[in-house]
Design a protein around this motif. Structure first.
Motif, PDB file in Angstrom:
ATOM      1  N   TYR A  35       0.745  -1.247   0.135  1.00  0.00           N
ATOM      2  CA  TYR A  35       0.153  -0.020  -0.072  1.00  0.00           C
ATOM      3  C   TYR A  35       0.786   1.388   0.103  1.00  0.00           C
ATOM      4  O   TYR A  35       0.517   2.057  -0.587  1.00  0.00           O
ATOM      5  CB  TYR A  35      -0.927  -0.018   1.111  1.00  0.00           C
ATOM      6  N   ILE A  36       1.923   1.210   0.848  1.00  0.00           N
ATOM      7  CA  ILE A  36       2.885   2.405   0.344  1.00  0.00           C
ATOM      8  C   ILE A  36       3.423   2.541  -0.682  1.00  0.00           C
ATOM      9  O   ILE A  36       3.584   3.703  -1.295  1.00  0.00           O
ATOM     10  CB  ILE A  36       4.206   2.064   1.473  1.00  0.00           C
ATOM     11  N   VAL A  37       3.859   1.354  -1.585  1.00  0.00           N
ATOM     12  CA  VAL A  37       4.214   1.624  -3.017  1.00  0.00           C
ATOM     13  C   VAL A  37       3.127   2.284  -3.598  1.00  0.00           C
ATOM     14  O   VAL A  37       3.424   2.908  -4.615  1.00  0.00           O
ATOM     15  CB  VAL A  37       4.647   0.278  -3.426  1.00  0.00           C
ATOM     16  N   MET A  42       0.777   6.491  -7.136  1.00  0.00           N
ATOM     17  CA  MET A  42      -0.123   7.282  -7.402  1.00  0.00           C
ATOM     18  C   MET A  42       0.178   8.868  -7.205  1.00  0.00           C
ATOM     19  O   MET A  42      -0.107   9.508  -8.226  1.00  0.00           O
ATOM     20  CB  MET A  42      -1.469   7.248  -6.541  1.00  0.00           C
ATOM     21  N   GLU A  43       1.159   9.158  -6.358  1.00  0.00           N
ATOM     22  CA  GLU A  43       1.728  10.430  -6.098  1.00  0.00           C
ATOM     23  C   GLU A  43       2.446  10.811  -7.423  1.00  0.00           C
ATOM     24  O   GLU A  43       2.391  11.673  -8.186  1.00  0.00           O
ATOM     25  CB  GLU A  43       2.466  10.405  -5.016  1.00  0.00           C
ATOM     26  N   THR A  44       3.308   9.752  -7.963  1.00  0.00           N
ATOM     27  CA  THR A  44       4.079  10.046  -9.324  1.00  0.00           C
ATOM     28  C   THR A  44       3.280  10.266 -10.360  1.00  0.00           C
ATOM     29  O   THR A  44       3.473  11.281 -11.169  1.00  0.00           O
ATOM     30  CB  THR A  44       5.010   8.995  -9.119  1.00  0.00           C
ATOM     31  N   ARG A  45       2.312   9.352 -10.736  1.00  0.00           N
ATOM     32  CA  ARG A  45       1.429   9.357 -11.448  1.00  0.00           C
ATOM     33  C   ARG A  45       0.621  10.645 -11.878  1.00  0.00           C
ATOM     34  O   ARG A  45       0.543  11.190 -12.920  1.00  0.00           O
ATOM     35  CB  ARG A  45       0.443   8.327 -11.749  1.00  0.00           C
ATOM     36  N   VAL A  46       0.038  11.250 -10.472  1.00  0.00           N
ATOM     37  CA  VAL A  46      -0.609  12.550 -10.702  1.00  0.00           C
ATOM     38  C   VAL A  46       0.327  13.704 -11.162  1.00  0.00           C
ATOM     39  O   VAL A  46      -0.154  14.458 -11.583  1.00  0.00           O
ATOM     40  CB  VAL A  46      -1.541  12.607  -9.372  1.00  0.00           C
ATOM     41  N   GLN A 145      -5.003  23.544   0.936  1.00  0.00           N
ATOM     42  CA  GLN A 145      -4.274  23.572  -0.230  1.00  0.00           C
ATOM     43  C   GLN A 145      -4.917  23.628  -1.465  1.00  0.00           C
ATOM     44  O   GLN A 145      -6.046  23.085  -1.464  1.00  0.00           O
ATOM     45  CB  GLN A 145      -3.356  21.979  -0.163  1.00  0.00           C
ATOM     46  N   THR A 146      -4.335  24.280  -2.296  1.00  0.00           N
ATOM     47  CA  THR A 146      -5.079  24.344  -3.689  1.00  0.00           C
ATOM     48  C   THR A 146      -4.403  23.629  -4.853  1.00  0.00           C
ATOM     49  O   THR A 146      -4.812  23.701  -5.717  1.00  0.00           O
ATOM     50  CB  THR A 146      -5.074  25.886  -4.175  1.00  0.00           C
ATOM     51  N   HIS A 147      -3.477  22.839  -4.370  1.00  0.00           N
ATOM     52  CA  HIS A 147      -2.820  21.807  -5.409  1.00  0.00           C
ATOM     53  C   HIS A 147      -3.253  20.650  -5.283  1.00  0.00           C
ATOM     54  O   HIS A 147      -3.189  19.838  -4.136  1.00  0.00           O
ATOM     55  CB  HIS A 147      -0.960  22.075  -5.213  1.00  0.00           C
ATOM     56  N   VAL A 148      -3.693  20.024  -6.148  1.00  0.00           N
ATOM     57  CA  VAL A 148      -4.097  18.482  -6.412  1.00  0.00           C
ATOM     58  C   VAL A 148      -3.124  17.782  -5.942  1.00  0.00           C
ATOM     59  O   VAL A 148      -3.227  16.674  -4.896  1.00  0.00           O
ATOM     60  CB  VAL A 148      -4.623  18.084  -7.373  1.00  0.00           C
ATOM     61  N   THR A 149      -1.837  17.897  -6.066  1.00  0.00           N
ATOM     62  CA  THR A 149      -0.958  16.847  -5.894  1.00  0.00           C
ATOM     63  C   THR A 149      -0.421  16.883  -4.163  1.00  0.00           C
ATOM     64  O   THR A 149       0.152  15.844  -3.776  1.00  0.00           O
ATOM     65  CB  THR A 149       0.690  17.360  -6.442  1.00  0.00           C
ATOM     66  N   SER A 150      -0.800  18.023  -3.608  1.00  0.00           N
ATOM     67  CA  SER A 150      -1.140  18.065  -2.084  1.00  0.00           C
ATOM     68  C   SER A 150      -1.875  16.918  -1.293  1.00  0.00           C
ATOM     69  O   SER A 150      -1.338  16.378  -0.337  1.00  0.00           O
ATOM     70  CB  SER A 150      -1.323  19.419  -1.594  1.00  0.00           C
ATOM     71  N   ILE A 151      -2.838  16.632  -2.072  1.00  0.00           N
ATOM     72  CA  ILE A 151      -3.833  15.619  -1.430  1.00  0.00           C
ATOM     73  C   ILE A 151      -2.919  14.088  -1.573  1.00  0.00           C
ATOM     74  O   ILE A 151      -2.978  13.373  -0.553  1.00  0.00           O
ATOM     75  CB  ILE A 151      -4.845  15.434  -2.384  1.00  0.00           C
ATOM     76  N   PHE A 152      -2.269  13.886  -2.549  1.00  0.00           N
ATOM     77  CA  PHE A 152      -1.489  12.521  -2.794  1.00  0.00           C
ATOM     78  C   PHE A 152      -0.454  12.629  -1.868  1.00  0.00           C
ATOM     79  O   PHE A 152      -0.207  11.368  -1.254  1.00  0.00           O
ATOM     80  CB  PHE A 152      -0.947  12.528  -4.192  1.00  0.00           C
TER      81      PHE A 152
END
Length: 176
Positions: A35-37, A42-46, A145-152
């Protein structure tokens, strides 16, 4: 314990990506590593998605950092409730962002993050060491946060940190 098996079975039914026995989630460290991987992927892909817009309605994200000493001093029930609060904010942030991101790549990644975070949320609701059940009235420390990547980023940090250590703590109880 029967409650522990219910917790693990519930999680595996929601995730459906691993055909493991119920105790494997906690007792086999490789599963949380998976799950960590996935969170990192997901963070890399977004991050590779094109033209992700800034969120017009900021996402409210939990502050998931902690010190190991503080963590060790808490009961498993306190840890569970804290993670539930963090996950509630993350699920809400992912749902809110999904309504604002029309770009296919970003929408697909948000949908996947929502499913994963919600699965953990549902799982942790089924297990309690204290009388009563979890109430969504918690107020964790949060930021907008306004950046989508922050959620990931926040989701990855939560899975890598609090969730991993929580499962390690459960393994000490359930995997004797």
């Amino acid at each position: 314990s029967p409650l522990g098996l219910l917790l693990l079975t519930s999680f595996l039914l929601h995730v459906k990506e691993d055909r493991a026995s119920p105790t494997r989630l906690v007792c086999d460290n490789r599963l949380i590593q998976k799950y960590i991987v996935e969170a990192k992927d997901m963070e890399t892909r977004v991050g590779q998605c094109q033209a992700l817009p800034a969120l017009s309605c900021p996402a409210v994200l939990p502050l998931v950092d902690f010190t190991f000493q503080q963590w060790k001093s808490k009961s498993n029930e306190t840890k569970r409730r804290e993670i539930l609060c963090d996950l509630a904010l993350l699920v809400g942030a992912a749902a809110g962002a999904q309504g604002q991101v029309r770009e296919e790549c970003g929408a697909r990644q948000l949908s996947q993050l929502y499913r994963h975070a919600n699965s953990f949320f549902l799982l942790l609701q089924t297990f309690s060491w204290e009388a009563g059940h979890w109430e969504p009235s918690c107020s964790p420390h949060s930021m907008e946060q306004t950046h989508v990547t922050s959620i990931f980023l926040t989701y990855r940090q939560l899975v890598q940190g609090k969730l991993r250590f929580f499962f390690d703590d459960l393994a000490k109880v359930l995997c004797k």
